[in-house]
Design a protein around this motif. Structure first.
Motif, PDB file in Angstrom:
ATOM      1  N   LEU A 159       0.809  -1.203   0.000  1.00  0.00           N
ATOM      2  CA  LEU A 159       0.000   0.000   0.000  1.00  0.00           C
ATOM      3  C   LEU A 159       0.847   1.260   0.000  1.00  0.00           C
ATOM      4  CD1 LEU A 159      -2.304  -1.992   0.423  1.00  0.00           C
ATOM      5  CD2 LEU A 159      -3.284  -0.426   2.129  1.00  0.00           C
ATOM      6  N   VAL A 160       1.953   1.239   0.722  1.00  0.00           N
ATOM      7  CA  VAL A 160       2.804   2.430   0.793  1.00  0.00           C
ATOM      8  C   VAL A 160       3.433   2.714  -0.573  1.00  0.00           C
ATOM      9  CG1 VAL A 160       4.910   3.375   1.793  1.00  0.00           C
ATOM     10  CG2 VAL A 160       3.216   2.263   3.255  1.00  0.00           C
ATOM     11  N   ARG A 161       3.918   1.696  -1.241  1.00  0.00           N
ATOM     12  CA  ARG A 161       4.523   1.912  -2.557  1.00  0.00           C
ATOM     13  C   ARG A 161       3.493   2.438  -3.553  1.00  0.00           C
ATOM     14  NH1 ARG A 161       8.078  -3.277  -4.139  1.00  0.00           N
ATOM     15  NH2 ARG A 161       8.041  -2.156  -6.147  1.00  0.00           N
ATOM     16  N   ILE A 162       2.296   1.894  -3.523  1.00  0.00           N
ATOM     17  CA  ILE A 162       1.234   2.397  -4.407  1.00  0.00           C
ATOM     18  C   ILE A 162       0.930   3.855  -4.083  1.00  0.00           C
ATOM     19  CG2 ILE A 162      -1.204   2.158  -5.027  1.00  0.00           C
ATOM     20  CD1 ILE A 162      -0.913  -0.858  -4.564  1.00  0.00           C
ATOM     21  N   ALA A 163       0.827   4.167  -2.793  1.00  0.00           N
ATOM     22  CA  ALA A 163       0.500   5.535  -2.388  1.00  0.00           C
ATOM     23  C   ALA A 163       1.579   6.513  -2.837  1.00  0.00           C
ATOM     24  CB  ALA A 163       0.306   5.594  -0.878  1.00  0.00           C
ATOM     25  N   LEU A 164       2.841   6.171  -2.645  1.00  0.00           N
ATOM     26  CA  LEU A 164       3.928   7.074  -3.035  1.00  0.00           C
ATOM     27  C   LEU A 164       3.969   7.265  -4.548  1.00  0.00           C
ATOM     28  CD1 LEU A 164       6.767   5.928  -0.605  1.00  0.00           C
ATOM     29  CD2 LEU A 164       5.392   8.031  -0.489  1.00  0.00           C
ATOM     30  N   CYS A 165       3.669   6.224  -5.308  1.00  0.00           N
ATOM     31  CA  CYS A 165       3.584   6.383  -6.768  1.00  0.00           C
ATOM     32  C   CYS A 165       2.459   7.347  -7.152  1.00  0.00           C
ATOM     33  CB  CYS A 165       3.352   5.030  -7.435  1.00  0.00           C
ATOM     34  SG  CYS A 165       4.793   3.936  -7.414  1.00  0.00           S
ATOM     35  N   CYS A 166       1.385   7.321  -6.380  1.00  0.00           N
ATOM     36  CA  CYS A 166       0.237   8.180  -6.687  1.00  0.00           C
ATOM     37  C   CYS A 166       0.530   9.648  -6.387  1.00  0.00           C
ATOM     38  CB  CYS A 166      -0.987   7.731  -5.884  1.00  0.00           C
ATOM     39  SG  CYS A 166      -1.713   6.167  -6.428  1.00  0.00           S
ATOM     40  N   VAL A 167       1.437   9.945  -5.451  1.00  0.00           N
ATOM     41  CA  VAL A 167       1.666  11.343  -5.056  1.00  0.00           C
ATOM     42  C   VAL A 167       2.931  11.915  -5.696  1.00  0.00           C
ATOM     43  CG1 VAL A 167       0.407  11.054  -2.901  1.00  0.00           C
ATOM     44  CG2 VAL A 167       2.887  10.701  -2.924  1.00  0.00           C
ATOM     45  N   HIS A 168       3.386  11.306  -6.784  1.00  0.00           N
ATOM     46  CA  HIS A 168       4.483  11.917  -7.526  1.00  0.00           C
ATOM     47  C   HIS A 168       4.130  13.360  -7.895  1.00  0.00           C
ATOM     48  CE1 HIS A 168       6.115   7.751  -8.838  1.00  0.00           C
ATOM     49  NE2 HIS A 168       6.987   8.302  -7.992  1.00  0.00           N
ATOM     50  N   GLU A 169       5.128  14.235  -7.819  1.00  0.00           N
ATOM     51  CA  GLU A 169       4.887  15.632  -8.180  1.00  0.00           C
ATOM     52  C   GLU A 169       4.533  15.759  -9.665  1.00  0.00           C
ATOM     53  OE1 GLU A 169       7.301  19.880  -8.340  1.00  0.00           O
ATOM     54  OE2 GLU A 169       8.153  18.192  -7.247  1.00  0.00           O
ATOM     55  N   GLU A 170       5.186  14.977 -10.507  1.00  0.00           N
ATOM     56  CA  GLU A 170       4.926  15.017 -11.943  1.00  0.00           C
ATOM     57  C   GLU A 170       3.723  14.139 -12.268  1.00  0.00           C
ATOM     58  OE1 GLU A 170       4.667  15.705 -15.676  1.00  0.00           O
ATOM     59  OE2 GLU A 170       6.184  16.768 -14.470  1.00  0.00           O
ATOM     60  N   PRO A 171       2.608  14.722 -12.782  1.00  0.00           N
ATOM     61  CA  PRO A 171       1.394  13.930 -13.039  1.00  0.00           C
ATOM     62  C   PRO A 171       1.631  12.735 -13.956  1.00  0.00           C
ATOM     63  CG  PRO A 171       0.910  16.269 -13.192  1.00  0.00           C
ATOM     64  CD  PRO A 171       2.398  16.145 -13.068  1.00  0.00           C
ATOM     65  N   ALA A 172       2.501  12.888 -14.942  1.00  0.00           N
ATOM     66  CA  ALA A 172       2.710  11.796 -15.894  1.00  0.00           C
ATOM     67  C   ALA A 172       3.294  10.560 -15.241  1.00  0.00           C
ATOM     68  CB  ALA A 172       3.613  12.272 -17.032  1.00  0.00           C
ATOM     69  N   LEU A 173       3.963  10.733 -14.086  1.00  0.00           N
ATOM     70  CA  LEU A 173       4.565   9.586 -13.398  1.00  0.00           C
ATOM     71  C   LEU A 173       3.556   8.841 -12.521  1.00  0.00           C
ATOM     72  CD1 LEU A 173       8.038  11.070 -12.344  1.00  0.00           C
ATOM     73  CD2 LEU A 173       7.502   9.612 -14.308  1.00  0.00           C
ATOM     74  N   ARG A 174       2.431   9.459 -12.283  1.00  0.00           N
ATOM     75  CA  ARG A 174       1.430   8.775 -11.451  1.00  0.00           C
ATOM     76  C   ARG A 174       0.723   7.702 -12.275  1.00  0.00           C
ATOM     77  NH1 ARG A 174      -1.193  14.540  -9.994  1.00  0.00           N
ATOM     78  NH2 ARG A 174       0.696  15.480  -9.116  1.00  0.00           N
ATOM     79  N   PRO A 175       0.361   6.582 -11.682  1.00  0.00           N
ATOM     80  CA  PRO A 175      -0.380   5.550 -12.424  1.00  0.00           C
ATOM     81  C   PRO A 175      -1.829   5.997 -12.652  1.00  0.00           C
ATOM     82  CG  PRO A 175      -0.207   4.932 -10.123  1.00  0.00           C
ATOM     83  CD  PRO A 175       0.622   6.186 -10.283  1.00  0.00           C
ATOM     84  N   ALA A 176      -2.467   5.428 -13.646  1.00  0.00           N
ATOM     85  CA  ALA A 176      -3.905   5.622 -13.800  1.00  0.00           C
ATOM     86  C   ALA A 176      -4.626   4.833 -12.708  1.00  0.00           C
ATOM     87  CB  ALA A 176      -4.354   5.150 -15.180  1.00  0.00           C
ATOM     88  N   MET A 177      -5.848   5.222 -12.412  1.00  0.00           N
ATOM     89  CA  MET A 177      -6.578   4.518 -11.359  1.00  0.00           C
ATOM     90  C   MET A 177      -6.830   3.067 -11.739  1.00  0.00           C
ATOM     91  SD  MET A 177      -6.802   6.399  -8.739  1.00  0.00           S
ATOM     92  CE  MET A 177      -7.560   5.061  -7.885  1.00  0.00           C
ATOM     93  N   ALA A 178      -6.986   2.781 -13.031  1.00  0.00           N
ATOM     94  CA  ALA A 178      -7.146   1.384 -13.452  1.00  0.00           C
ATOM     95  C   ALA A 178      -5.886   0.590 -13.109  1.00  0.00           C
ATOM     96  CB  ALA A 178      -7.434   1.317 -14.948  1.00  0.00           C
ATOM     97  N   GLY A 179      -4.707   1.248 -13.234  1.00  0.00           N
ATOM     98  CA  GLY A 179      -3.462   0.589 -12.844  1.00  0.00           C
ATOM     99  C   GLY A 179      -3.366   0.369 -11.354  1.00  0.00           C
ATOM    100  N   VAL A 180      -3.892   1.331 -10.580  1.00  0.00           N
ATOM    101  CA  VAL A 180      -3.914   1.171  -9.124  1.00  0.00           C
ATOM    102  C   VAL A 180      -4.755  -0.043  -8.746  1.00  0.00           C
ATOM    103  CG1 VAL A 180      -4.661   2.216  -6.958  1.00  0.00           C
ATOM    104  CG2 VAL A 180      -3.503   3.626  -8.678  1.00  0.00           C
ATOM    105  N   VAL A 181      -5.909  -0.189  -9.389  1.00  0.00           N
ATOM    106  CA  VAL A 181      -6.756  -1.355  -9.127  1.00  0.00           C
ATOM    107  C   VAL A 181      -5.995  -2.640  -9.434  1.00  0.00           C
ATOM    108  CG1 VAL A 181      -8.859  -2.576  -9.819  1.00  0.00           C
ATOM    109  CG2 VAL A 181      -8.900  -0.086  -9.523  1.00  0.00           C
ATOM    110  N   GLY A 182      -5.287  -2.655 -10.572  1.00  0.00           N
ATOM    111  CA  GLY A 182      -4.528  -3.836 -10.949  1.00  0.00           C
ATOM    112  C   GLY A 182      -3.454  -4.195  -9.933  1.00  0.00           C
ATOM    113  N   MET A 183      -2.769  -3.153  -9.388  1.00  0.00           N
ATOM    114  CA  MET A 183      -1.730  -3.423  -8.384  1.00  0.00           C
ATOM    115  C   MET A 183      -2.349  -3.922  -7.086  1.00  0.00           C
ATOM    116  SD  MET A 183       1.180  -0.442  -8.933  1.00  0.00           S
ATOM    117  CE  MET A 183       0.097   0.953  -9.216  1.00  0.00           C
TER     118      MET A 183
END
Length: 869
Positions: free
Chosen positions: A786-810
């Motif tokens: 959960l922490v790794r997913i959360a940190l990926c989601c709060v990247h400063e650069e929007p393009a580096l954040r996963p899509a929500m469909a990718g979050v579901v997959g993870m």
């Protein structure tokens, strides 16, 4: 030879079972007078049945046999019994109408008729049944044929009544040529098969056995109940029905354990309804004159009901007559602008309107010469056939649907479904009852009904008057009244016209109010918007919330109250701030989009109000409140790790649907624990999606820089970076960190938790991040995920954040976990220091404020800025 002896002589010797009754022997009385002898002789010639009583036969009779009720009157018309006496064949009347006689097979113990030959042509007590080598027939005393078996290939040797209740005709080889089981009436018994394509047909009433309007049809996939060809129930809908295979149905049968739809091999079960085990096998299924299918067992002289469908009275198509509205409990009323008729059903109150008749040679085309009007049936009503038929047209507006009906003389009314993309249903040939559907959750939500009415050329309504009628008065006056009275006449005419105009305006207002029920509805019906949910008026919602008594939430643009609608369903009513609200059409356009979005993890919009400047939403009520109360509240049970993962996954699924799966992509803009609601068993639903679009441009411009809640705002709100769905991903990442810790990210007196999470991730010390209340009930690798997913989601650069469909997959494990990019997370170090400084300032001045530095990233506004909750 007496009548009974003549009848019995044609029966095989081993099949004869004589039962004599009250025989009156012919004894000549020579000492009696001529007059008395002549009277007795007359009776013997003209009333032979008085002289001899016919016998009851068991199992079988042979051709050249005749029977009538009069002939077997001492046996209540019974002339044949099955081998063990379970069933009887008789010519008798019904309990309610004893003067109408039918050739029937009856279950003796319960006196239940299971089959009748001449149900559409009742006999008199002297009309006869005849068995010949050519078959069976029923004729009246004039020789008119009332019923007969079809032509047979071989000569009949006997008529037999089997112990199953099946009446058969056999040839000399005892091969069955005709059987009553192949010609069912309204009943099925154990051992009988109803093939696909055949049906049971109800009687008109308990007194009249003629074929009624209800039919039970066996199809190749189910059993359906129909009224005048329109389906209103299926066997597969029964609570105890089980579908065992997808094969085609060959026939319906019933045995001691239940009702079955079987394949052609006779053993493959397609659908079954298991009933209580009844070893005796005395079970009868009947389609009643009320349109219900009942199955009952007869045990120890008592009936035990095992099935009754439909259970709901209001699902019976004609329960309240034509256009009658069936409400809960089976009470019948009429829709607005309709009144009860003495003959039953409902008719228009306006005498200038009449209901059209379906097409026939005399009426075809006459409707097109008349003006057509449509009378609304009001909200929360539906028609029984709509759930079982496809609309005649999709993607059409209300006016187009009405035009389809106006051009079709068979059409008597319509239902138009907004929530199904403008679906148009036509009510053709016959109209049954309407039923009340408060807060329906299926396609009927937003489906509005209208009854077609013809405007009469002459009537009491002045609206229907024509010019010739209005001109006739002054012309007649000029002919009949002297010139000296002309001016008086003119004055009367002017007054009459003024009165007529006033009456017309008043009536038009009354019609409009009766049709639309509320001013808000009237305002909205001037334009068409597909997909609108139910419309409420303000007064109705004020009553539901007890004048806004119980507040359960508030936000930047609105307050939420708990309410209870008239049908006792609990809802959440959101009052949107009235300042700067959209116009009605724009508001309703957005409401239609929001109302059309259905997902298990999204709070459903059940209705709305747009009355004057008031804007309200009626939402699904979630009885466990918002996530922040459960996650952060003192004294609440601690959420276990498994529950937290389920909440995280449900929230991700809801956002993924908004971003990429629904027809209109929606960016939430305010993802936070307060907008994540919980129901029983921690069912997760996101609220307030699409709310920001309900605001006018004037109101929305205030939030061009920031729209969201402090602590969850993505950095791009403060830069020139384009706003995308990645702002929701950022907010979700912040929420996910709070789910892990069980506390706010910016809790006073603590290090800024997102920064702490980053540091612990670098050191691989994940157990230090878990909610301490879990007390080692979670493993390090579970926290890491959960922490790794959360940190990926709060990247400063929007393009580096996963899509929500990718979050579901993870979260589900179908995708590999992403690796947080430290270079896009360094802003958290800068912000963490500023957070500590601001927390110290807040503690010293006692104010719950933070200062916004536009040159900084992701700083917090001085006031909470959010969309309405």
């Amino acid at each position: 030879m007496g009548e009974s002896e003549a009848s019995s002589s044609s029966v095989h010797p081993h099949q004869r079972h004589f039962t004599w009754r009250k025989s009156i022997p012919f004894i000549p009385f020579l000492y009696m007078g001529f007059s008395l002898f002549f009277s007795f002789l007359s009776c013997a010639v003209f009333l032979p049945s008085f002289a001899f009583s016919a016998a009851i036969f068991t199992h079988s009779v042979s051709p050249n046999f005749t029977a009538s009720n009069f002939r077997f009157i001492d046996n209540a018309g019974t002339f044949l019994l099955s081998q063990n006496g379970t069933f009887k064949a008789s010519i008798s009347g019904t309990n309610i109408q004893p003067s109408s006689y039918y050739f029937s097979v009856t279950h003796v113990a319960s006196n239940s008729i299971i089959w009748s030959a001449n149900r559409n042509a009742a006999m008199s007590d002297s009309d006869e049944l005849s068995l010949t080598v050519n078959g069976l027939s029923v004729a009246n005393q004039a020789g008119k044929l009332l019923w007969s078996t079809p032509p047979l290939n071989y000569k009949v040797a006997a008529m037999q009544l089997l112990e199953t209740g099946n009446l058969v005709l056999v040839d000399a080889r005892n091969v069955t040529m005709w059987e009553s089981f192949e010609y069912p009436t309204d009943t099925i018994v154990v051992g009988q098969r109803i093939p696909a394509g055949k049906s049971l047909q109800s009687a008109v009433s308990e007194a009249d056995m003629s074929v009624g309007d209800y039919r039970l049809e066996v199809t190749d996939g189910d059993v359906v109940l129909q009224w005048k060809g329109m389906t209103y129930w299926k066997l597969s809908m029964d609570a105890n029905a089980y579908k065992d295979s997808n094969g085609d149905v060959s026939f319906m049968a019933m045995n001691a354990t239940g009702l079955y739809l079987l394949g052609s091999d006779g053993s493959t079960v397609v659908i079954q309804v298991v009933l209580s085990n009844n070893p005796s096998g005395v079970r009868i299924g009947k389609l009643g004159s009320d349109g219900r299918l009942t199955i009952t067992s007869f045990t120890d002289s008592n009936w035990v009901q095992e099935l009754k469908e439909p259970v709901d009275d209001c699902r019976i198509p004609f329960i309240c007559g034509e256009i009658g509205v069936c409400t809960m409990g089976g009470a019948c009323t009429c829709p607005p602008r309709f009144h009860n008729e003495m003959s039953g059903g409902c008719a228009p109150m306006d005498s200038s309107l009449s209901l059209p008749q379906a097409c026939n040679e005399s009426t075809n085309g006459s409707q097109f010469n008349s003006s057509v009007s449509y009378l609304g049936l009001g909200y929360d009503v539906d028609y029984f056939a709509n759930d079982f038929t496809e609309p005649v047209r999709r993607g059409v507006n209300l006016l187009s649907c009405q035009d389809l009906c106006s051009q079709n003389c068979s059409c008597l009314g319509i239902f138009h479904g907004n929530s199904s993309g403008g679906s148009c249903y036509l009510l053709e040939n016959n109209i049954g009852s309407i039923f009340f559907t408060p807060n329906s959750t299926n396609d009927s939500l937003g489906r509005l009904g209208y009854i077609k009415a013809l405007v009469n050329s002459s009537g009491e309504d002045p609206i229907g008057e024509n010019k010739n009628k209005k001109q006739s008065f002054p012309i007649v006056g000029l002919v009949l009244i002297p010139a000296s009275g002309f001016f008086l006449l003119a004055t009367i005419v002017v007054l009459a016209i003024l009165w007529w105009r006033k009456s017309r305006l008043s009536k038009a207002r009354a019609v409009k109010m009766g049709r639309l029920h509320s001013s808000s509805s009237a305002e909205l019906e001037i334009f068409y918007i597909p997909g609108l949910p139910r419309r409420f008026n303000y007064e109705e919602l004020a009553i539901a919330t007890e004048n806004w008594k119980t507040q359960i939430g508030s936000g930047g643009f609105g307050t939420v109250y708990k309410g209870t609608l008239s049908d006792k369903s609990v809802v959440a009513v959101k009052k949107i701030s009235s300042s700067g609200v959209q116009g009605k059409k724009e508001f309703c356009t957005e409401i239609a989009i929001i109302g059309s979005i259905h997902h298990v993890n999204l709070v459903r919009l059940k209705g709305f109000c747009a009355q004057g400047g008031k804007r309200l939403l009626v939402l699904e009520y979630m009885n466990r409140g918002s996530l922040d109360r459960t996650l952060f509240g003192n004294g609440t049970p601690v959420l276990e790790w498994r529950e937290r993962v389920e909440i995280a996954l449900g929230t991700a699924r809801g956002l993924a649907y908004l971003h990429g799966e629904c027809e209109h992509k929606i960016i939430h803009c305010d993802v936070k624990p307060e907008n994540i609601l919980l129901h029983d068993d921690l069912q997760v639903k996101i609220s307030d999606f699409g709310i920001s679009k309900l605001l006018s441009p004037e109101q929305s411009i205030l939030f061009t820089t920031l729209r969201g809640t402090r602590g969850y705002l993505a950095p791009e709100w403060l830069t020139s970076t384009a706003i995308s769905d990645k702002i929701d991903v950022y907010s979700y990442g912040m929420v996910l960190l709070e789910i892990v810790r069980g506390r706010r990210n910016n809790s006073n007196g603590e290090i800024y938790f997102p920064l702490f999470a980053l540091e612990m991730h670098e050191q691989r010390k994940y157990l230090d991040l878990a909610d301490p209340r879990l007390e080692e009930r979670v493993r390090s690798e579970e926290i890491e995920k959960l922490v790794r997913i959360a940190l990926c989601c709060v990247h400063e650069e929007p393009a580096l954040r996963p899509a929500m469909a990718g979050v579901v997959g993870m979260l589900e494990g179908g995708l590999a976990l992403g690796e947080p990019r430290l270079e896009s997370l360094n802003y958290l170090r800068s912000y963490g220091g500023r957070f500590t400084e601001m927390s110290t300032m807040e503690g010293s001045n006692g104010q719950n404020e933070f200062v916004l530095f536009p040159e900084s990233l992701a700083y917090i506004s001085s006031q909470q800025v959010s969309g309405p909750r």
